[in-house]
Structures are given as C-alpha cells and as structure tokens.
Design a protein around this motif. Structure first.
Motif, PDB file in Angstrom:
ATOM      1  N   TYR B 280       0.805  -1.213   0.000  1.00 45.64           N
ATOM      2  CA  TYR B 280       0.000   0.000   0.000  1.00 45.64           C
ATOM      3  C   TYR B 280       0.845   1.273   0.000  1.00 45.64           C
ATOM      4  O   TYR B 280       0.477   2.255  -0.632  1.00 45.64           O
ATOM      5  N   HIS B 281       1.990   1.263   0.694  1.00 44.43           N
ATOM      6  CA  HIS B 281       2.667   2.537   0.947  1.00 44.43           C
ATOM      7  C   HIS B 281       4.140   2.601   0.556  1.00 44.43           C
ATOM      8  O   HIS B 281       4.690   3.697   0.535  1.00 44.43           O
ATOM      9  N   GLN B 282       4.777   1.495   0.331  1.00 47.09           N
ATOM     10  CA  GLN B 282       6.248   1.552   0.291  1.00 47.09           C
ATOM     11  C   GLN B 282       6.879   1.044  -1.001  1.00 47.09           C
ATOM     12  O   GLN B 282       8.034   0.643  -0.996  1.00 47.09           O
ATOM     13  N   THR B 283       6.124   1.031  -2.074  1.00 46.36           N
ATOM     14  CA  THR B 283       6.664   0.434  -3.300  1.00 46.36           C
ATOM     15  C   THR B 283       7.365   1.447  -4.203  1.00 46.36           C
ATOM     16  O   THR B 283       7.915   1.075  -5.228  1.00 46.36           O
ATOM     17  N   LEU B 284       7.333   2.696  -3.827  1.00 49.38           N
ATOM     18  CA  LEU B 284       7.852   3.720  -4.750  1.00 49.38           C
ATOM     19  C   LEU B 284       9.175   4.343  -4.330  1.00 49.38           C
ATOM     20  O   LEU B 284       9.731   5.151  -5.044  1.00 49.38           O
ATOM     21  N   PRO B 293       4.881  -1.713 -12.043  1.00 46.41           N
ATOM     22  CA  PRO B 293       3.481  -1.835 -11.652  1.00 46.41           C
ATOM     23  C   PRO B 293       3.277  -3.008 -10.694  1.00 46.41           C
ATOM     24  O   PRO B 293       3.875  -4.079 -10.901  1.00 46.41           O
ATOM     25  N   LYS B 294       2.446  -2.789  -9.696  1.00 44.79           N
ATOM     26  CA  LYS B 294       2.242  -3.808  -8.671  1.00 44.79           C
ATOM     27  C   LYS B 294       1.702  -5.104  -9.287  1.00 44.79           C
ATOM     28  O   LYS B 294       0.786  -5.060 -10.100  1.00 44.79           O
ATOM     29  N   PRO B 295       2.245  -6.236  -8.856  1.00 40.88           N
ATOM     30  CA  PRO B 295       1.715  -7.510  -9.372  1.00 40.88           C
ATOM     31  C   PRO B 295       0.505  -8.008  -8.576  1.00 40.88           C
ATOM     32  O   PRO B 295       0.059  -9.134  -8.788  1.00 40.88           O
ATOM     33  N   GLY B 323       2.543 -19.528  -9.108  1.00 36.37           N
ATOM     34  CA  GLY B 323       3.034 -20.170  -7.886  1.00 36.37           C
ATOM     35  C   GLY B 323       4.304 -19.535  -7.365  1.00 36.37           C
ATOM     36  O   GLY B 323       4.446 -18.311  -7.332  1.00 36.37           O
ATOM     37  N   VAL B 324       5.246 -20.384  -6.970  1.00 40.08           N
ATOM     38  CA  VAL B 324       6.479 -19.887  -6.353  1.00 40.08           C
ATOM     39  C   VAL B 324       7.321 -19.069  -7.332  1.00 40.08           C
ATOM     40  O   VAL B 324       8.157 -18.279  -6.919  1.00 40.08           O
ATOM     41  N   LEU B 325       7.095 -19.269  -8.631  1.00 36.45           N
ATOM     42  CA  LEU B 325       7.980 -18.660  -9.620  1.00 36.45           C
ATOM     43  C   LEU B 325       7.756 -17.166  -9.819  1.00 36.45           C
ATOM     44  O   LEU B 325       8.544 -16.505 -10.495  1.00 36.45           O
ATOM     45  N   THR B 326       6.674 -16.631  -9.256  1.00 32.71           N
ATOM     46  CA  THR B 326       6.424 -15.194  -9.414  1.00 32.71           C
ATOM     47  C   THR B 326       6.241 -14.510  -8.060  1.00 32.71           C
ATOM     48  O   THR B 326       5.709 -13.406  -7.997  1.00 32.71           O
ATOM     49  N   ARG B 327       6.669 -15.173  -7.000  1.00 25.97           N
ATOM     50  CA  ARG B 327       6.558 -14.550  -5.676  1.00 25.97           C
ATOM     51  C   ARG B 327       7.749 -13.617  -5.437  1.00 25.97           C
ATOM     52  O   ARG B 327       8.859 -13.865  -5.952  1.00 25.97           O
ATOM     53  N   PRO B 328       7.532 -12.563  -4.634  1.00 27.05           N
ATOM     54  CA  PRO B 328       8.630 -11.622  -4.380  1.00 27.05           C
ATOM     55  C   PRO B 328       9.912 -12.311  -3.916  1.00 27.05           C
ATOM     56  O   PRO B 328      11.011 -11.926  -4.334  1.00 27.05           O
ATOM     57  N   ALA B 329       9.773 -13.333  -3.079  1.00 32.06           N
ATOM     58  CA  ALA B 329      10.980 -13.987  -2.550  1.00 32.06           C
ATOM     59  C   ALA B 329      11.796 -14.631  -3.672  1.00 32.06           C
ATOM     60  O   ALA B 329      13.030 -14.642  -3.631  1.00 32.06           O
ATOM     61  N   ILE B 401       9.936  -6.743  -8.794  1.00 34.74           N
ATOM     62  CA  ILE B 401       8.838  -7.710  -8.744  1.00 34.74           C
ATOM     63  C   ILE B 401       7.604  -7.164  -9.454  1.00 34.74           C
ATOM     64  O   ILE B 401       6.503  -7.650  -9.244  1.00 34.74           O
ATOM     65  N   GLY B 402       7.785  -6.140 -10.287  1.00 39.14           N
ATOM     66  CA  GLY B 402       6.635  -5.579 -10.981  1.00 39.14           C
ATOM     67  C   GLY B 402       6.168  -6.479 -12.117  1.00 39.14           C
ATOM     68  O   GLY B 402       6.926  -7.315 -12.622  1.00 39.14           O
TER      69      GLY B 402
END
Lengths: 253, 538
Positions: B280-284, B293-295, B323-329, B401-402
């Motif tokens: 919500y607040h910290q992506t920029l 752009p947010k995923p 699945g796991v292949l597009t997670r931020p981690a 991670i966009g």
C-alpha cells in the motif's frame, strides 16, 4: 533342462560355493609334464651379408639370461591376469550427519526437553540456532549447500552441547527423583542393574535395541566401570551421557 | 513395513527364470543379473528401531518418542499406519518446505526495499529520529535537530530554525522535533526531527513525496506515520515476511497434499501486516528495485497495520501469477530473467546450464560481435536454450517484482519507438522496459519493443505471453519435471547423488508413479522411504 542350462547351473553352483571359504576348492598345482625332446629345426640357409664391422661380443658370463616366470601360480593361489570384478553392492542410503535443526530437536527430545542454551540478559539463546551458520546450515545468500560433514568444529560444539545438556540432565534427575532419565533407580532390594540401565539409555539415545549380553553393550559397561574409578557414580553417568550424545549413532543415521 | 532380504537361492532362481521385473519389486537384487555370480556383500540392513529413527528424522525432523520406539519393538516392524500419520502431519510439511528452501534458495534478507536515504537513526526517545543522509539537504550540515519541540511560523506554518555555526565552519539551520505515531508502533509515539517528519503528499514544488524523488526535495519528509521511511528494522521485517510468505505457500500445498504442480500454478498467497503495508505505501521509494506496476490487485489486499506481523491472511493473486515462480521472494532472490530460468532448470528439471568439459570453443571476431547470444559462438552453447527460457519471465521486471501487463505494456509502444528513433527524451517506462538503444545494426529491428521480445524467435513469443506457468507445465508434460522431482527427492532422502547402477531405472519408475499418484509429493516420499534402498545404510 537343456545342456546350456545345466552348464549354467554348474557354473553358478561353483561360484556360490566359492563364496564359502570352507567349501571353496583349493588350487592344485599343474601336473608335471614329461620332458619332451626338442624337435630339431632345420637351419635355414643364410644369404651372404655384406661385411660390417663386428661388434665386440660380450663375455659369456655377463650376458643377460632370461629368467622364466611361473605365471600359473602366485603363492598357493591361481594367478588372474584380469582384476577381480568389484563386488556388487546393493544400492543403499548414505549414512549422514543430522542437520542442525534435527540435532537441536533430537537433543531436546532425548534429554526430556533440555536444549543447548545460554542465558543472556533476560532471554534464553538457543546456541544451535546461533551457531547454525558455523555448523553448516546454509543461508542461501552466501552459502547454498548444507554441509553435513562431522567436521572437527562440529565435534567441538557437539561436545560443548553434550557436556552442558548432560550436566543439566543430572540436575533435573536429582530434582525429579522418582522418574530420572540418566540416573538409575534402585530396585526394591536397593540394587542397581547397571547393564539394564545402559540398555535403556542406548535405546533412548541411539534407538539401538541391544540384548543384555550384546558385545556392544559391554563397551558401555567398560566406560561406566572405568569412570567410577576416577569419579563417583553421578560423574560416571554424566560421562556416559556425554559419550552417548557425541557418539556417531546419535548424530548420524 | 516388513522388510525382506534376498537369499542366495532367490538370486539363483531369479537369474534362471530371468524374472527381472519381480526383482525390481523386491528391490534387493534388481538391476544386477550377475548378482548370483558374486559373493553376497555384508548386510547393511538396519534394525527396525533404527529404521524408525531415520524415518522420524527425515519425515518429522526429530527422533521418535519412547512410546513410538516401544511400539515398533513390540511389532518388530514400523507399522505403515505410523508412517502415513507422520506424512499427514505438519512436521512433514515443514520438512518438505525445508527441502524446497534448498531448491529455491529462499532468503531475500539482503534485498533493500528502502533507499539508503530513507533510514531513520536515533532512538526516538532522548534522541530524535532523523535521516542522516538528508541532513545536509535540510540543515546544511550532517547534524540532527535540537532535542526540543519544534516551533512553526504562526502565519505560514513553516518550520522555524535556529542558525548555528558548526565546528567545520559551516552554518547549520536546526529545528526541533515533533511527536509522531510511527507505523511500526501504532500504540506509541517517537520524537522525529520536524524536517524528517513532514507528511505532505506533494511538495510546493510539485514533487510527489512518496516517490524516490521525494528523497531529494527538502519539503518532503517521511510521510504520514513515517510510512516512506525505514525505522526500527522495518526493512528486515518486510523482506523476512516475503520469505515466510513463500514458505507458507509451500507448507499449504504439502499440508493438503495438493498436486505438486500447484507449486507452479497456484494463485494463493499469504500476506501479513508488513507485506500489506509495503504494497500500500512503500513500493515507490525503492533503491533501484522495481516494485511497480504492482503484481497484486490492491482491491483484493486487506489493508493491515504494519505491526500485525504474525497475522497472516490468505488472498488470491491475479491470473498471471505462477506459484512460487512469481513470488517476491523468488523474483528478488533471482533478479534477472536468466537467473530465474537457470534456477528453475537446475532445481526442477535437473538441467543445469554448465559448459562442456574442456571449455567452450573460442569465437572468431565476427561471431563474437553477434549481439544475439543465441547465435554468438561459445555463448550459444547455453543461451540458445537459456534465452527462450528466460523470456517466460519477460513480463516480470528484472531487479524487481513488478508485472508488465500486456494492456499497458504491449510488444511495441509508439512512444518508446519514437524516442528511440528520433532522439527525444525517453520516459522511465521506455528506458526501463523497452529497447531504446541499438549498438549493432541487427538490434535496430527491435527498437521500441518490450525487452522480452529482443531477439525473440516467432515460436518463442508464446513464452513471453504465457509466462513461467507455461514453462513449468511444459516440463510436466514432457516428464522432465516428474523425473527431476523424483531424483531430487531421492537425493534428499538417501543423502547421496543418484548415479549408481540401477538408480536411473528406479527414478524412472518413481516418476511414473508420481504422475499416476496425481503428483502427490507425500506418496512419492512414501515410496522412497519404503524402498529397500532406504533401509540399507552404508
């Protein structure tokens, strides 16, 4: 059964029997052959050679004489020119060291809930967790493979952990009284069955189900006896405890 | 689970009757028709109680209890029901997650989601918090504010300052502090230097303060509740939560014994307070990492307090997730598309990109200049496969991670093509995600195209459009993934490389069973620990 099958069976039977040293046929020396007169070879006529300077002939006594080598036997066993095939081994699991998380959990379950910890300020620090990187746990940033080598460093920390946890187990046993883990309980006659208690400890620490007359149990009995020479019984059980924790049967599987 | 030992007569009978299939089932003498010709090796079978110990350590991460040991001693074997119960438990799911952590290298603790200029120092009680890197911009020297309440001009509302000559001769203008309720502790307040505590959305000069540009505008601060700044290890909590979210997804799949393929197709996700707050607040204000752009769709994301770190809420992600292949981690751990493809190929297809023994051929000068790595001599040995594989992540931003939605980021964008061809200034989107420079004539055809289409063959365009899910399902369809999963799992449980005689056939049979069992990881593990290979220890 055709002839080929009979031959194969005979071959198999012979090879299986060869596995048993009692029934394996001993090699027999080759029968001596009667001396055969050497056939006379006609000497071929040599064409005339152009004259060449003669090399000085070595004296008779310095000429190399070929020494026959007996290739039929080496010692009392038949010689094999090809190396024996590697004995086939059934595929198996590799015995390996516990990882640090397993080790921590195993210590706690075996000791009745006592872990390797240290009090710092108001909090209890789990030393296995704190030393996990040193003990081979990967962080997946710098190190991506888990090292499960029972290295000298691992042995050192395992020894530290064992001695601390065993001392606490003794304290807990002495406080608990009725249902101790390390210290044996005397029977109605006031006797302590050391062997039976060792048997129980081996089952608890190593999950080894040994009979009372097992030679493996005798090693532990010997350790107990020698420990009592240099200390009291409590010290002896503490030594047994530390040795059980640092034994490969505890930290590897 | 009763164990059988192959007897000598059985070996003889097996050879004569050539019943190799039966031998494979028994497992003791499989794959070795010459077994009867050799001496039987020493037995390495383990006692039932030691077998129980190994099972317990591998499936639960701890040794068996005294009651479980007694039960096995009584029965003389490990009851199958006990193994089934363990496999159904949380502890097994945790062990499975632990194993997969070693495949995915799940740790993004070194990723920085805040700019260095966003870090707040000071303790907030007797030392007001302030941003050291912004000290010169605000005060003319690297000094904090006074430890006294700030004063404001009653007419303009401007922060009042006192000028003070520093030891180095420079004059600093210092203000006081204000009390702020920080996002990491909604129940308390901290003292923050008034310049740093400014909370306007836009500065008078028009800077949007929540963006990275806000770091360089003296009339921008840390925002409401300091939400754009990093205080009290907020950064660490957020990246740790990203890692934990990945673990939770895997745990959920293994706990339910859902098909293994869900690891690469699931849209389920878990968010906690720090993650919700981040989205919500910290992506920029990232330090170069791209979070936009947010995923995720904010309308599906609960707005949580940052402090709700232990509260996890399940959400569903948009359809482009895999699945796991597009997670931020995963995306932050492997920040380039090539690195992402490389990890996937190694971990789940058992196809690492390694150069051949003896090295790669030396390229001649002409071919060494070829910008297409799929054709450049030497490079093509790996990149002919790696480039199309990496393009599956072509719509996911590198170093971030966009997600580049096809609607907003089509294959070709006129504005990006125009700026590339006419030398006009390119927008940030064009510079970051589109080809705007050609260093070789062969590259000119791609000017104005999304980076993912750079030297993309026609038959690989589908990779970009279908994403990592397509790559994973291709591996499932051609059986590479089931085979690799069987191999990796076998290696985990047997503690050795599966490269001995007979291992290959065994892996093939495990892979077949894995598919027939509906990709049940639990069933796969049960087959492995029930195999005589697992009972024998050497």
């Amino acid at each position: 059964m055709n002839r080929a099958t009979v031959a194969l069976c005979a071959l198999l039977a012979a090879s299986l029997a060869a596995c048993d040293p009692d029934t394996a046929p001993t090699p027999t020396p080759a029968p001596e052959q009667p001396e055969q007169p050497e056939p006379e070879q006609p000497e071929p006529e040599q064409p005339e050679q152009p004259e060449t300077p003669e090399r000085p002939e070595a004296p008779e006594e310095t000429r190399p004489v070929p020494a026959p080598v007996d290739v039929d036997t080496v010692g009392d066993r038949p010689a094999e020119l090809a190396p024996a095939p590697e004995p086939w081994q059934a595929p198996a699991r590799a015995r390996r060291r516990m990882n640090i998380d397993q080790l921590d959990a195993a210590f706690r379950r075996t000791s009745g809930g006592i872990g390797w910890t240290e009090t710092r300020g108001n909090r209890e620090v789990n030393l296995f967790e704190e030393l996990s990187a040193t003990l081979g746990k990967p962080d997946y940033i710098q190190i991506t493979n888990e090292s499960l080598e029972p290295s000298a460093l691992f042995q050192k920390f395992l020894d530290d952990a064992a001695r601390q946890v065993c001392a606490r187990m003794i304290e807990a046993d002495q406080a608990r009284g009725a249902t101790p883990i390390l210290l044996p309980v005397a029977d109605e006659a006031g006797e302590m069955d050391v062997d039976r208690h060792l048997q129980g400890l081996l089952l608890r620490f190593h999950n080894r189900d040994l009979s009372l007359d097992s030679p493996d149990l005798m090693h532990w009995r010997w350790l107990y006896d020698t420990s009592t020479f240099v200390g009291d019984e409590v010290t002896a059980w503490q030594a047994i405890c530390a040795t059980l924790f640092t034994h490969p049967d505890f930290y590897s599987y | 689970m009763r164990r059988t030992r192959p007897a000598r007569w059985l070996a003889l009978g097996t050879l004569l009757l050539a019943t190799s299939a039966a031998a494979q089932i028994n497992g003791g003498i499989e794959d070795d028709p010459g077994a009867a010709l050799r001496c039987e090796p020493d037995s390495v079978d383990i006692e039932p109680v030691r077998y129980l110990r190994a099972l317990s350590l591998d499936l639960r991460g701890t040794v068996p209890s005294a009651e479980e040991v007694d039960r096995v001693r009584e029965l003389g074997e490990v009851p199958e029901a006990m193994v089934d119960r363990w496999l159904e438990g949380d502890d097994f799911a945790q062990q499975a997650v632990r194993h997969h952590r070693s495949l995915l290298w799940n740790n993004v603790g070194n990723a920085r989601i805040f700019n260095a200029s966003s870090g707040l120092g000071g303790n907030g009680t007797n030392q007001p918090m302030w941003r050291r890197n912004r000290g010169i911009m605000y005060r003319g020297a690297t000094v904090a504010c006074f430890n006294r309440p700030a004063e404001y001009d009653p007419e303009t509302g401007a922060i009042l300052t006192t000028e003070e000559v520093q030891a180095d001769g420079r004059t600093a203008r210092r203000e006081g502090y204000v009390d702020v309720v920080p996002y990491w502790d909604p129940a308390g307040t901290v003292r923050v230097c008034a310049f740093d505590a400014q909370d306007v959305e836009f500065s008078p000069s028009g800077t949007e303060c929540k963006t990275a540009a806000g770091n360089n505008d003296p009339e921008c601060g840390c925002g409401p509740n300091l939400r754009w700044c990093n205080g009290r290890n907020a950064q660490a909590a957020t990246v740790d939560s990203m890692g934990e979210a990945l673990d939770r997804l895997m745990f959920d799949i293994f706990r339910r014994d859902a098909p293994y393929t869900e690891l690469f197709t699931s849209r389920k996700a878990f968010v906690n307070g720090p993650l919700s707050y981040f989205w919500y607040h910290q992506t920029l204000r990232g330090p170069g990492l791209v979070f936009e752009p947010k995923p995720v769709a904010l309308e599906t994301l609960p707005e949580m307090q940052w402090a709700e770190r232990d509260t996890w809420v399940e959400i569903e992600l948009p359809s482009h997730h895999a699945g796991v292949l597009t997670r931020p981690a995963f995306l932050l751990r492997f920040q380039t598309n090539r690195a992402r493809a490389n990890r996937f190929y190694d971990a789940f297809l058992c196809q690492p990109f390694n150069p051949p023994d003896g090295g790669l051929p030396v390229a001649d000068e002409e071919s060494a200049r070829n910008p297409d790595l799929q054709l450049r001599a030497g490079c093509k040995y790996c990149h002919a496969l790696l480039e199309p594989a990496a393009s599956h992540w072509g719509r996911w931003t590198e170093q971030g991670i966009g997600y580049l939605d096809p609607a907003g980021f089509p294959q070709t964008r006129a504005d990006c093509e125009a700026c590339a061809l006419r030398g006009q200034g390119c927008s940030g989107e064009c510079r970051n995600f589109y080809v705007t420079q050609a260093l070789a004539p062969e590259e000119e055809q791609f000017l104005g195209q999304l980076n993912a289409y750079y030297f993309r063959r026609d038959d690989h365009v589908v990779n970009v459009e279908q994403g990592p899910r397509y790559l994973a399902l291709t591996g499932v369809a051609d059986n590479r993934m089931p085979t690799c999963v069987a191999k990796r799992t076998g290696e985990w449980l047997l503690g050795r490389a599966l490269d001995q005689d007979g291992d290959e056939k065994w892996i093939d049979s495990l892979a077949r069973d894995f598919v027939q069992d509906g990709y049940s990881f639990r069933a796969l593990v049960k087959r492995i620990v029930s195999n005589p290979r697992y009972w024998r220890v050497r």
